[in-house]
Design an enzyme around this catalytic site. Sequence first.
Site, short mmCIF file in Angstrom:
data_model
loop_
_atom_site.label_atom_id
_atom_site.label_comp_id
_atom_site.label_asym_id
_atom_site.label_seq_id
_atom_site.Cartn_x
_atom_site.Cartn_y
_atom_site.Cartn_z
CG HIS A 57 30.24 44.94 29.11
ND1 HIS A 57 30.91 45.54 28.42
CD2 HIS A 57 30.59 45.20 30.35
CE1 HIS A 57 31.80 46.02 28.92
NE2 HIS A 57 31.68 46.01 30.10
CD GLN A 60 29.20 41.61 31.40
OE1 GLN A 60 28.97 41.96 32.24
NE2 GLN A 60 30.41 41.66 30.72
NE ARG A 81 38.60 37.58 33.48
CZ ARG A 81 40.06 37.99 33.04
NH1 ARG A 81 40.28 39.23 32.55
NH2 ARG A 81 41.01 37.05 33.08
CG HIS A 229 37.19 47.95 31.43
ND1 HIS A 229 36.95 47.05 30.29
CD2 HIS A 229 35.62 48.31 31.84
CE1 HIS A 229 35.87 46.82 30.11
NE2 HIS A 229 34.99 47.38 31.03
CG HIS A 266 35.18 50.01 36.33
ND1 HIS A 266 33.87 50.14 37.00
CD2 HIS A 266 35.44 49.15 35.60
CE1 HIS A 266 33.26 49.11 36.11
NE2 HIS A 266 34.09 48.63 35.28
CG ASP A 317 30.47 47.25 34.14
OD1 ASP A 317 30.52 46.67 33.07
OD2 ASP A 317 31.19 47.08 34.99
ZN ZN Z 1 32.85 47.00 31.75
#
Ligand code: ZN
Length: 449
Positions: A57, A60, A81, A229, A266, A317
Amino acid sequence: MAAYWFERAWIDDRWQKGVRLLVADGRIASVETGVATMDGDERHRAGLPGLCNVHSHGFQRGMAGLSERRSRPDDNFWSWREIMYRFLDRLTPEDVAAITAQAYVEMLEGGFTRVGEFHYLHHDPAGAAYADPAEMAGAIVTASAASGIGLTLLPVFYAHGNFGGAAPSPGQRRFLCDINGFSRLFEAARTKLSGDANIGVAPHSLRAVSSGQLAELLSMSPTGPVHIHAAEQVKEVEDCVAWSGARPVEWLLANAGVDARWCLIHSTHINEDETAALAASGAVAGLCPVTEANLGDGIFPATGYVAAGGRFGIGTDSNILIDAAQELRSLEYSQRLSQRARALMASEEAPFVGANLFARALHGGARALGIPAGLAVGQAADFVSFDLDHPAFAGTDDDTLLDRWIFAARAGAIDCVWRAGVKYVEKGRHVDAGKIGAAYRACVARILA
Ligand code: ZN
């Protein structure tokens, strides 16, 4: 036509001596092994294919290091989050392009030559679609072009706040689509791609997508990669069982037709039955060990999964720290810490951990992004050279070369990185790191002001 000669290069999953690559139009035109160098060759001592980063992402990266403060006794993924939602609330398409370009520069410097961008920030700050529904996807494409990294764009479908079609939260308004809106976004995003970029579909998670919507997404993209995910959090597993009677990976394997084009990101919390079934499905587990450690997610049962024949790729990630060697090292160390043993991601046939980790991440990563793996004729000229004068490589031999990079090198082991035949990294630094870094710093400083 450009010619490269390596003292040794990683071809067919092993180091081979005297390797000569010819590159034309961004692709490998020939591979010779056991040959002497010729006049005009660019010479390097050790060359290897770049890795695929299966899960990013990009935006991020801009909040990396901003959520490491204890704010409440139960700080966990869900409180992280909330911070992430507040950060992304302010981002314009130009911000996303600037931040993501910086992340992609760091990926190239860290040994990745292609990224799977799990792209879910679609709409304006009020939650309305931009005039061009793929405006934000365009920002990702811009970042890819600015940095040079290869791109597998994975537009994310996100409709619900939790299992069973629960209403989304206000913090999720920039992600949300109905199926028709997503179809328009997906097609508009596809038209922005060029070169060897490809596109797949990414149902965000079983929290965010109903089973009916999942089927519609699969028919929208019948051949490309499918990323989701799954089972990152214990609470997610518990909620899924309460909703369906099955765990997330169990549910997907039973109901979604999971096969070799799937990448389950994951898959941290899987039991023994799920481990064996996921391995048998041909899908790839998209492991993000640095982020999973940072978020306190848990430990993927990698040794059992690989023993069952399971495939994995690695992803950065949250982009809290971008480095292929660090991801592979964290994966091995997570197994060592949980099993109190050493040299676990290896076998009697392939005893060197570094070589084993690298080969598996190379093949699993390419499968997850829908491209062929490794240095071979016809494939993109995406490769990396090591600086064998780095102290970590002192007295190096082929067997331990990748162990030294992954476990012992810190920074500076990577010398050059080529992507589609263009050298984007030299002496460990991206050729446009200064310009892209300056734009990134200005962007983040303004957002955080
Ligand atoms: Zn992710």
